[in-house]
Design a protein around this motif. Structure first.
Motif, short mmCIF file in Angstrom:
data_model
loop_
_atom_site.label_atom_id
_atom_site.label_comp_id
_atom_site.label_asym_id
_atom_site.label_seq_id
_atom_site.Cartn_x
_atom_site.Cartn_y
_atom_site.Cartn_z
N PRO A 156 -1.99 2.55 -13.67
CA PRO A 156 -0.74 2.53 -12.88
C PRO A 156 -0.90 3.12 -11.49
O PRO A 156 -0.40 2.56 -10.51
CB PRO A 156 0.23 3.36 -13.74
CG PRO A 156 -0.31 3.25 -15.13
CD PRO A 156 -1.80 3.22 -14.98
N ARG A 167 -1.98 -7.86 -17.06
CA ARG A 167 -1.97 -6.72 -16.13
C ARG A 167 -2.14 -7.21 -14.70
O ARG A 167 -1.53 -6.67 -13.77
CB ARG A 167 -3.07 -5.71 -16.48
CG ARG A 167 -2.95 -4.45 -15.63
CD ARG A 167 -4.10 -3.49 -15.82
NE ARG A 167 -4.00 -2.75 -17.07
CZ ARG A 167 -4.94 -1.88 -17.49
NH1 ARG A 167 -6.02 -1.67 -16.75
NH2 ARG A 167 -4.79 -1.24 -18.63
N GLU A 168 -2.94 -8.25 -14.53
CA GLU A 168 -3.13 -8.85 -13.21
C GLU A 168 -1.79 -9.35 -12.66
O GLU A 168 -1.42 -9.09 -11.51
CB GLU A 168 -4.13 -9.99 -13.33
CG GLU A 168 -4.70 -10.49 -12.03
CD GLU A 168 -5.84 -11.49 -12.27
OE1 GLU A 168 -6.21 -11.73 -13.44
OE2 GLU A 168 -6.36 -12.00 -11.29
N TYR A 224 -2.89 -0.03 -4.74
CA TYR A 224 -3.06 -1.43 -4.34
C TYR A 224 -1.80 -1.89 -3.58
O TYR A 224 -1.90 -2.49 -2.49
CB TYR A 224 -3.34 -2.26 -5.59
CG TYR A 224 -3.04 -3.73 -5.56
CD1 TYR A 224 -3.28 -4.52 -4.43
CD2 TYR A 224 -2.56 -4.37 -6.71
CE1 TYR A 224 -3.00 -5.88 -4.43
CE2 TYR A 224 -2.30 -5.73 -6.73
CZ TYR A 224 -2.51 -6.48 -5.58
OH TYR A 224 -2.24 -7.82 -5.60
N ALA A 227 0.40 -6.26 -11.84
CA ALA A 227 -0.05 -5.51 -10.67
C ALA A 227 0.23 -6.30 -9.39
O ALA A 227 0.65 -5.72 -8.37
CB ALA A 227 -1.54 -5.20 -10.79
N ALA A 252 -5.73 2.69 -19.30
CA ALA A 252 -4.28 2.71 -19.13
C ALA A 252 -3.81 3.98 -18.43
O ALA A 252 -2.75 4.02 -17.83
CB ALA A 252 -3.59 2.58 -20.49
N ALA A 310 -2.76 0.67 -9.36
CA ALA A 310 -1.90 -0.47 -9.02
C ALA A 310 -0.93 -0.09 -7.91
O ALA A 310 -0.65 -0.88 -7.01
CB ALA A 310 -1.15 -0.96 -10.26
N LEU A 357 -7.41 -3.30 -12.65
CA LEU A 357 -7.46 -4.28 -13.75
C LEU A 357 -8.53 -3.92 -14.77
O LEU A 357 -8.44 -4.31 -15.94
CB LEU A 357 -7.74 -5.68 -13.18
CG LEU A 357 -6.69 -6.21 -12.20
CD1 LEU A 357 -7.04 -7.62 -11.75
CD2 LEU A 357 -5.30 -6.18 -12.82
N VAL A 381 2.29 -1.71 -16.13
CA VAL A 381 0.84 -1.84 -15.88
C VAL A 381 0.02 -1.25 -17.03
O VAL A 381 -0.93 -1.87 -17.51
CB VAL A 381 0.46 -1.16 -14.54
CG1 VAL A 381 -1.06 -1.01 -14.43
CG2 VAL A 381 0.97 -1.99 -13.37
N ALA A 382 0.40 -0.05 -17.48
CA ALA A 382 -0.40 0.62 -18.51
C ALA A 382 -0.22 -0.02 -19.88
O ALA A 382 -1.05 0.17 -20.77
CB ALA A 382 -0.03 2.11 -18.57
N GLY A 395 -5.75 -7.30 -19.29
CA GLY A 395 -6.24 -8.64 -18.96
C GLY A 395 -5.42 -9.35 -17.91
O GLY A 395 -4.96 -8.74 -16.94
N TYR A 422 5.45 -1.34 -12.25
CA TYR A 422 4.59 -0.14 -12.36
C TYR A 422 4.58 0.37 -13.81
O TYR A 422 3.52 0.68 -14.36
CB TYR A 422 5.10 0.94 -11.41
CG TYR A 422 4.39 2.26 -11.54
CD1 TYR A 422 3.27 2.55 -10.76
CD2 TYR A 422 4.83 3.24 -12.44
CE1 TYR A 422 2.61 3.76 -10.88
CE2 TYR A 422 4.18 4.44 -12.57
CZ TYR A 422 3.08 4.70 -11.79
OH TYR A 422 2.42 5.90 -11.92
#
Lengths: 167, 173
Positions: free
Chosen positions: B151, A131-132, B157, A135, B147, B154, B143, A123-124, A128, A120
């Protein structure tokens, strides 16, 4: 598993890493090293417990292979970005003793909760394909942690959390 | 709680000497409003599905009420992060109502639903499929977004993936 694509071959199309991204992926990799150690310890502790531990053993094995794979992907990403991936420690203090089936399941849930938290936080910091990867890692860790809690006898309403990974 | 961001906007408008129009962008860097709105719509639709399932299958209420509560929390978190969600757009009123935890308003008495074990299993399977679809939508949005928002999306998700897994186990048993 749930309909999430497995994080394979995404490292190849990764966006360039910022310094913040390198730090976040290094923190996640450190959590993965600990998870590889901990899930392996859980599997080892469950091995002699026979049939009553079969479900827990399957969960430990699934978690172990997933953390192993993510560890290798993160290592490759950091090396590709000319960063030094953190090495695994020789041993880790386990947050829960896996001496019983319940203890092993609680350990598995705790390790995946920690992995989800590190994912988590990353993620930020990345974009591209990276991040995939991160996540998907968050989602898969959350599902595994929930399965471990359910197997440990936690009620469904408590096993599910509203914001996996979020502090 | 939800009135505060709007009051903040008004204060900012007055302080900056702009008395005729409210600023269209937030005070912070502009949020990805379309993505936040899409995610809020996904949550609102899930809540409606849970309401229908709970009404048809009261015996499932124990499990489903808990999961429904997660979705109202998701909606509230989206509004907290992107206050413009509650002050703009056609679905703002609905978002506000649901995010504040307002109980569903039954529109008349529905015909008695089939509450057989088979009907319950199929209701759980349908909810699991809806959660899976929502998980995929949040994943795609997380995605592509900023930014700031990524989070939370995600995490949503991950949460919907967990719900789908849980409901799938319930439908199979």
């Amino acid at each position: 598993m749930v309909a999430t694509s497995r994080p394979t071959a995404q490292a190849a199309e990764a966006a360039p890493l910022s310094p913040v991204g390198v730090t976040a992926l290094s923190t996640l990799l450190a959590a993965e090293h600990a998870a590889v150690y901990g899930t392996s310890a859980a599997g080892g502790a469950l091995a002699p417990l026979g049939l009553p531990a079969a479900q827990a053993r399957a969960l430990a094995y699934a978690a172990y292979t997933a953390h192993l794979q993510l560890r290798d992907q993160l290592t490759a990403l950091l090396l590709a970005a000319d960063a030094q991936p953190p090495a695994a420690l020789p041993a880790y203090t386990l947050p829960v003793s896996p001496g019983s089936v319940h203890g092993a399941l609680t350990l598995l849930a705790e390790l995946d909760d920690r992995s989800a938290a590190a994912a988590y936080a990353a993620v930020a910091a990345v974009g591209g394909g990276t991040r995939e990867l991160v996540a998907d890692a968050l989602s898969q860790a959350a599902v595994r942690a929930q399965r471990a809690r359910l197997a440990a006898g936690t009620s469904p309403a408590t096993a599910a959390t509203a914001f996996p990974g979020r502090p | 709680m939800l009135a505060l961001p709007a009051a903040g906007l008004v204060t900012a408008a007055v302080a900056s000497g702009c008395s005729t129009t409210l600023p269209t962008s937030a005070i912070k860097p502009p949020a990805d409003l379309p993505s936040a709105r899409a995610a809020a719509r996904t949550e609102t639709e899930l809540i409606a599905r849970y309401d229908a399932a709970i009404a048809s299958h009261p015996s499932l209420a124990g499990l489903l009420t808990g999961l429904r509560a997660h979705h109202t929390q998701h909606l509230a978190a989206l509004v907290a992060l992107v206050p413009a969600l509650s002050t703009a757009g056609p679905s703002a009123a609905a978002t506000r109502a649901v995010a504040s935890g307002a109980a569903p308003t039954p529109g008349g008495t529905a015909p008695p639903a089939d509450d057989s074990p088979a009907a319950r299993a199929s209701a759980l399977a349908a909810l699991a499929a809806a959660e899976r679809t929502a998980a995929g939508a949040h994943r795609a949005t997380s995605l592509a977004t900023t930014a700031e928002l990524a989070p939370l999306l995600a995490s949503l998700y991950a949460a919907e993936s967990c719900h789908a897994d849980l409901l799938g186990l319930g439908a199979a048993s």
